[in-house]
Design an enzyme around this catalytic site. Sequence first.
Site, short mmCIF file in Angstrom:
data_model
loop_
_atom_site.label_atom_id
_atom_site.label_comp_id
_atom_site.label_asym_id
_atom_site.label_seq_id
_atom_site.Cartn_x
_atom_site.Cartn_y
_atom_site.Cartn_z
N SER A 47 30.16 49.68 64.17
CA SER A 47 31.17 50.52 63.51
C SER A 47 30.60 51.29 62.33
O SER A 47 31.21 52.25 61.86
CB SER A 47 32.35 49.66 63.05
OG SER A 47 33.04 49.11 64.14
N GLY A 224 34.63 50.11 67.00
CA GLY A 224 33.51 51.03 67.12
C GLY A 224 33.53 52.08 66.02
O GLY A 224 34.41 52.07 65.16
N CYS A 251 40.76 47.51 65.96
CA CYS A 251 40.25 48.54 65.06
C CYS A 251 40.25 49.93 65.72
O CYS A 251 41.31 50.51 65.92
CB CYS A 251 38.87 48.14 64.55
SG CYS A 251 38.38 49.03 63.05
N LEU A 252 39.08 50.46 66.10
CA LEU A 252 39.05 51.74 66.79
C LEU A 252 39.89 51.69 68.06
O LEU A 252 40.52 52.67 68.45
CB LEU A 252 37.61 52.13 67.12
CG LEU A 252 37.42 53.51 67.77
CD1 LEU A 252 37.70 54.62 66.78
CD2 LEU A 252 36.02 53.66 68.35
N ASN A 293 36.99 47.23 58.53
CA ASN A 293 35.94 48.23 58.45
C ASN A 293 36.37 49.45 59.24
O ASN A 293 36.13 49.56 60.43
CB ASN A 293 34.62 47.67 59.01
CG ASN A 293 33.54 48.72 59.10
OD1 ASN A 293 33.61 49.76 58.44
ND2 ASN A 293 32.53 48.48 59.92
N PHE A 296 39.51 55.60 59.63
CA PHE A 296 40.68 56.31 60.14
C PHE A 296 41.86 55.35 60.22
O PHE A 296 41.70 54.14 60.33
CB PHE A 296 40.38 56.90 61.52
CG PHE A 296 39.33 57.96 61.52
CD1 PHE A 296 39.68 59.31 61.50
CD2 PHE A 296 37.98 57.63 61.52
CE1 PHE A 296 38.70 60.30 61.48
CE2 PHE A 296 37.00 58.60 61.50
CZ PHE A 296 37.36 59.94 61.48
N HIS A 336 39.80 42.89 61.90
CA HIS A 336 38.83 42.20 62.76
C HIS A 336 39.10 40.70 62.80
O HIS A 336 38.74 39.98 61.87
CB HIS A 336 37.41 42.47 62.25
CG HIS A 336 36.93 43.85 62.53
ND1 HIS A 336 36.20 44.17 63.65
CD2 HIS A 336 37.10 45.01 61.84
CE1 HIS A 336 35.93 45.47 63.65
NE2 HIS A 336 36.47 46.00 62.56
N GLU A 338 37.63 38.56 64.59
CA GLU A 338 36.39 37.84 64.90
C GLU A 338 35.48 37.70 63.70
O GLU A 338 34.34 37.24 63.83
CB GLU A 338 35.64 38.59 66.01
CG GLU A 338 34.82 39.80 65.56
CD GLU A 338 35.63 41.01 65.09
OE1 GLU A 338 35.05 41.90 64.45
OE2 GLU A 338 36.83 41.05 65.37
#
Length: 363
Positions: A47, A224, A251-252, A293, A296, A336, A338
């Site tokens: 990322s 990502g 996330c992404l 992280n 956007f 996240h 994980e």
Amino acid sequence: MVNSAKLALEDGTILTGEAFGAQCVKSGEIVFSTAMTGYVESLTDPSFKGQILMSTYPLAGNYGVSSKWYQSDDIKVEAYIVREVCKEPCHPESEETLSEFLEEYGVPGISGIDTRSLTLKIRELGSMKAAVATTDISDEELLEIVRKQPRIEDMKLVDQVMVKEPVTIKQRQEYNIAVLDCGVKRNILKNLEEQDVGITLLPATTDYQDIIDLDVDGVLISSGPGNPENVDKIQDTIRKLAQVMPVAGICLGLQITALSFGANIYKMKFGHRGSNQPVQDIETKQVYMTSQNHSFAVDKESIGGTDLEITQFNLNDNTPEAIRHKTLPVSCIQYHPEAGPGPHDSRVFFEKFIDDIKNYHGN
């Protein structure tokens, strides 16, 4: 002898510090992370592709580097900025120093920088284009490199970090999932491997029919780098998949899914990066401490005109942190689950995804 290094910002700022890592010049978007540990995980996180990472915690390298902590095959950040770098790490699993690690993968580092002042600048002006040089170069040449580099929102970064061919992570089971690789972290795959499902890792641009032909029961869109609008073909694929199986995103993966169902995305001023972001669930009122992280975010005002709904939000700035579809089996999170090292509050996400698959398919 200590070699000098330079950091140039697109506003014309030139900062001088001490060089470590590789001797070269690299450019990217400068961002900061507030995490106190986990520099190896961050440096190898896909990322961060296209970005120069700065740690707000003043010391890095004190526990060395172990390949066990990698989140991908190599370093993904373009350069690394720290206040102080430890040259004599102490950890039983350490294999090399932080400087040796960066040098191994051709990544420059700069220390001796006032990272607190630089963080305040980024918070005020926002993330900006930058370059780090650990070789001899004039200020004018370095600034020209900064000015000429593309903005991260215009780059196709997922193409640079995803797998090129399908990879079997875990052999077929009663239930099987596909992970669309937008820049997946190893810890995501490790958490999925703990579930009783088969796992196939696919390029993010894999066609709908190719996924259907694998006879999977659910799909996860991974985290990502970069702009979610720049991932080719994936939105149409997600819309089709959601009609026939559970779809989840991290996330992404959340941002791409939101776009797929009509929501809007915007680039944040300086993003969320760290391991202590508080997130609250709207229904249960439970608060999770999360690792994040991302640059956007989903425009919450755009959700109203879609079939999506926000289920969790960030307690710091009220940005959406989780969404789901009102009628289709689609559920995504922005943070996240994980994270390692980091909070484990939200690792239940993986179990819930597999439960959704089993319930959808009638078992």
